[in-house]
Write an enzyme that holds these catalytic residues in place. Structure first.
Site, PDB file in Angstrom:
ATOM      1  N   LYS A 164      49.834  87.754 -11.292  1.00 35.23           N
ATOM      2  CA  LYS A 164      50.304  86.368 -11.245  1.00 35.23           C
ATOM      3  C   LYS A 164      50.305  85.758 -12.638  1.00 35.23           C
ATOM      4  CE  LYS A 164      48.561  85.211  -6.608  1.00 35.23           C
ATOM      5  NZ  LYS A 164      49.858  84.917  -5.986  1.00 35.23           N
ATOM      6  N   ARG A 191      48.975  90.343   3.846  1.00 31.61           N
ATOM      7  CA  ARG A 191      49.462  91.037   5.043  1.00 31.61           C
ATOM      8  C   ARG A 191      48.910  92.452   5.119  1.00 31.61           C
ATOM      9  NH1 ARG A 191      55.454  89.930   2.889  1.00 31.61           N
ATOM     10  NH2 ARG A 191      54.294  88.238   1.946  1.00 31.61           N
TER      11      ARG A 191
HETATM   12  N1  BES Z   1      47.653  84.278  -1.780  1.00 35.38           N
HETATM   13  C1  BES Z   1      49.034  84.348  -2.096  1.00 35.38           C
HETATM   14  C2  BES Z   1      49.842  83.200  -1.511  1.00 35.38           C
HETATM   15  C3  BES Z   1      49.660  81.868  -2.176  1.00 35.38           C
HETATM   16  C4  BES Z   1      50.238  81.609  -3.402  1.00 35.38           C
HETATM   17  C5  BES Z   1      48.965  80.869  -1.549  1.00 35.38           C
HETATM   18  C6  BES Z   1      50.093  80.371  -3.997  1.00 35.38           C
HETATM   19  C7  BES Z   1      48.818  79.625  -2.124  1.00 35.38           C
HETATM   20  C8  BES Z   1      49.373  79.378  -3.354  1.00 35.38           C
HETATM   21  C9  BES Z   1      49.627  85.638  -1.569  1.00 35.38           C
HETATM   22  O1  BES Z   1      48.789  86.731  -1.610  1.00 35.38           O
HETATM   23  C10 BES Z   1      50.789  85.952  -2.451  1.00 35.38           C
HETATM   24  O2  BES Z   1      50.593  86.184  -3.604  1.00 35.38           O
HETATM   25  N2  BES Z   1      51.994  85.933  -1.876  1.00 35.38           N
HETATM   26  C11 BES Z   1      53.163  86.170  -2.621  1.00 35.38           C
HETATM   27  C12 BES Z   1      54.089  86.987  -1.760  1.00 35.38           C
HETATM   28  C13 BES Z   1      55.299  87.475  -2.488  1.00 35.38           C
HETATM   29  C14 BES Z   1      54.898  88.494  -3.519  1.00 35.38           C
HETATM   30  C15 BES Z   1      56.236  88.069  -1.486  1.00 35.38           C
HETATM   31  C16 BES Z   1      53.775  84.817  -2.962  1.00 35.38           C
HETATM   32  O3  BES Z   1      53.721  83.907  -2.143  1.00 35.38           O
HETATM   33  O4  BES Z   1      54.257  84.672  -4.085  1.00 35.38           O
HETATM   34 MN    MN Z   2      48.888  87.720  -3.485  1.00 38.93          MN
END
Ligand code: BES
Ligand code: MN
Ligand code: ZN
Length: 499
Positions: free
Chosen positions: A282, A356
């Site tokens: 990230k 997931r």
């Molecule tokens: N924990 C995150 C989702 C999230 C992001 C929650 C920001 C709250 C704030 C999750 O594990 C994630 O990173 N999801 C990705 C999925 C994507 C790679 C398809 C996302 O939401 O960017």
């Molecule tokens: Mn994630």
């Protein structure tokens, strides 16, 4: 906090402060009207309240407040007027807002006790739920996170709140207060667990807290370690934790409030104690907030605490798969393929779609408890925040009945969700050329495709998924866990235990 129901004479009570409501006359007007308790005080003071209101310092809008001293003919030291909005239109949301505003004044004034007479003003709406809001509002104002600050936690003066009500509502209000206190305890626990940093709140830490709850709340707790997960072939969950030195844990907490053979409600909460994204790392900005990626798990802890304190006649199994998601030589790589406990193979196209991956094995594991329904709770996608902002949690389900139960429960306690689809056409976005499923579904409808992924593992269940990415915590200066969706889950459980 100690709440005490009072049935006596309002204007004869020797109180530090009596809180009474006033109404706004209409949307446009600045005129106010007195609620029945405010009217009684006005009469006891030969019209002093009316005289003060005529000066126009408070308009009765929801949560407006005015603190008064030296009201004639009263034994109370102070009167706090609080705006309840327009008569007969006070919703649960409004009522809580008004209660929060009132408690804020009491806390700011450092009062040790106060009396509230605001529960008479809600027409014939459900007194249980409104009384519950008083306890929750008090929690909301008085909750302080202090676990990782030095020095002593600032002491709170406010210790007792009297609740004046009409005798006929006594049982309902007592029930609401009791439930509200259990929910407040659950919220405190959930928020603190969520607010703890990732270097303290690890999967092992969560497991230890669960073991503690076995003793304090009579839950039956078992924790699967990575060896156990190997035995169960939880290849998907294990693949996420391989990139971290902290071992994964699968925490199982059982609350038994009904006969043995009654099938349980399964609550499954994402317990990702820090999500750096893995190799698909990230960006740095606000990455600290990914300590909150275990909020779904924390809400399962909270729901079980509340259920056990209320002694709900239900069986509940809480399952929290817990891991970190970090980049490392052993971490998942884009393109890697893992085999889940269900046997489905998964192509990991983005290592940041890890929630997931840990949830799917937990859902499969839930089968052994033969649950009546399965509800998973997860900070699953940023896309859910794009879709719904920070107001509603995303709700996805393969059962209209279960979806409606959750929607209605959330609505009742102002912890709302909004339903989104999980159609086959979205599931198709998860097609992989190399595995049974890909773990991402492209740019469109990210919250939906994440839910569709989970749905593939929940086919044997009546299942619902709550995406709480936008609701579980606040960012910016009020940064902190909200405790959502504990109020919704608890209301859902309460309603289920009645039917
Ligand atoms: N924990 C995150 C989702 C999230 C992001 C929650 C920001 C709250 C704030 C999750 O594990 C994630 O990173 N999801 C990705 C999925 C994507 C790679 C398809 C996302 O939401 O960017
Ligand atoms: Mn994630
Ligand atoms: Zn995550």
């Amino acid at each position: 906090m100690n709440f005490k129901i009072k049935l006596g004479n309002l204007f004869k009570t020797k109180s530090e402060c009596i809180v009474v409501g006033i109404y706004k006359k209409s949307e446009k007007s600045k005129d106010v009207e007195l609620t029945p308790p405010a009217n009684r005080i006005n009469e006891a003071s030969s019209g002093q309240i009316h005289q003060i209101l005529a000066r126009g310092d408070i308009d009765g809008s929801i949560g407006s407040t005015l603190l008064l001293y030296d009201i004639r003919g009263l034994s109370a030291k102070r009167i706090l007027l609080v705006g309840m909005g327009i008569q007969n239109e006070t919703t649960v949301q409004d009522f809580r807002k008004a209660a929060v505003a009132a408690v804020k004044v009491l806390v700011d004034r450092n009062l040790a006790s106060a009396d509230m007479a605001i529960l008479d003003d809600i027409g014939d709406q459900d007194r249980v739920i409104f009384a519950q809001q008083i306890a929750e509002a008090t929690h909301q104002v008085t909750y302080r996170y202090w676990e990782t600050k030095s020095g002593e936690k600032p002491a709170m003066q406010l210790a007792q709140i009297g609740v004046f009500i009409n005798r006929k509502y006594k049982d309902a209000v007592q029930k609401g207060i009791d439930q509200g206190l259990a929910i407040a305890n659950a919220l405190t626990y959930t928020k603190t667990l969520a607010n703890l940093p990732g270097n303290i709140c690890t999967p092992s830490y969560l497991a230890d807290r669960a073991r503690e709850l076995a003793k304090s709340h009579g839950l039956k707790v078992s924790v699967l370690d990575e060896k156990d997960m190997e035995k169960h072939k939880m290849g998907s969950l294990l693949s996420v934790s391989r990139g971290s030195v902290e071992p994964a844990k699968l925490i199982v907490m059982e609350y038994k409030g009904a006969e043995k053979n009654k099938r349980p409600v399964a609550l499954i909460g994402k317990g990702l104690t820090f999500d750096a994204g893995g190799i698909s790392i990230k960006p740095a900005s606000a990455m600290d907030e990914m300590k909150y990626d275990m909020c779904g798990g924390a809400s399962v802890f909270g729901a079980l605490i509340a259920a056990s304190e209320m002694k709900l006649p239900l069986n509940i199994v809480g399952i929290v798969p817990s891991s970190e998601n970090l980049p490392d030589g052993a971490a998942n790589k884009p393109g890697d393929i893992v085999t889940s406990m269900l046997g489905k193979t998964i192509e990991i196209l983005n290592t940041d779609a890890e929630g997931r991956l840990i949830l799917c094995d937990a859902i499969t594991y839930a089968k052994r408890y033969k649950p009546e329904v399965v509800v998973d709770i997860a900070t699953l996608t940023g896309a859910c925040i794009i879709a719904l902002g920070h107001h509603a949690s995303g709700l996805f389900s393969n059962s209209d009945e279960l979806a409606n139960e959750l929607l209605v429960a959330g609505e009742a306690v102002d912890d709302r969700a909004w339903r989104m689809p999980v159609w086959e056409s979205y599931t198709k976005q998860l097609k992989s050329n190399f595995a049974d499923l890909a773990n991402i579904g492209g740019r469109g409808a990210g919250a939906v495709t994440a839910a569709c992924f989970l749905q593939e593992f929940a086919k044997d269940f009546s299942w619902a998924h709550l995406d709480v990415a936008g609701t579980a915590w606040s960012s910016g200066s009020p940064k902190g866990a909200t405790g959502r969706p504990v109020p919704m889950l608890v209301e859902f459980l309460i309603r289920r235990s009645r039917s």
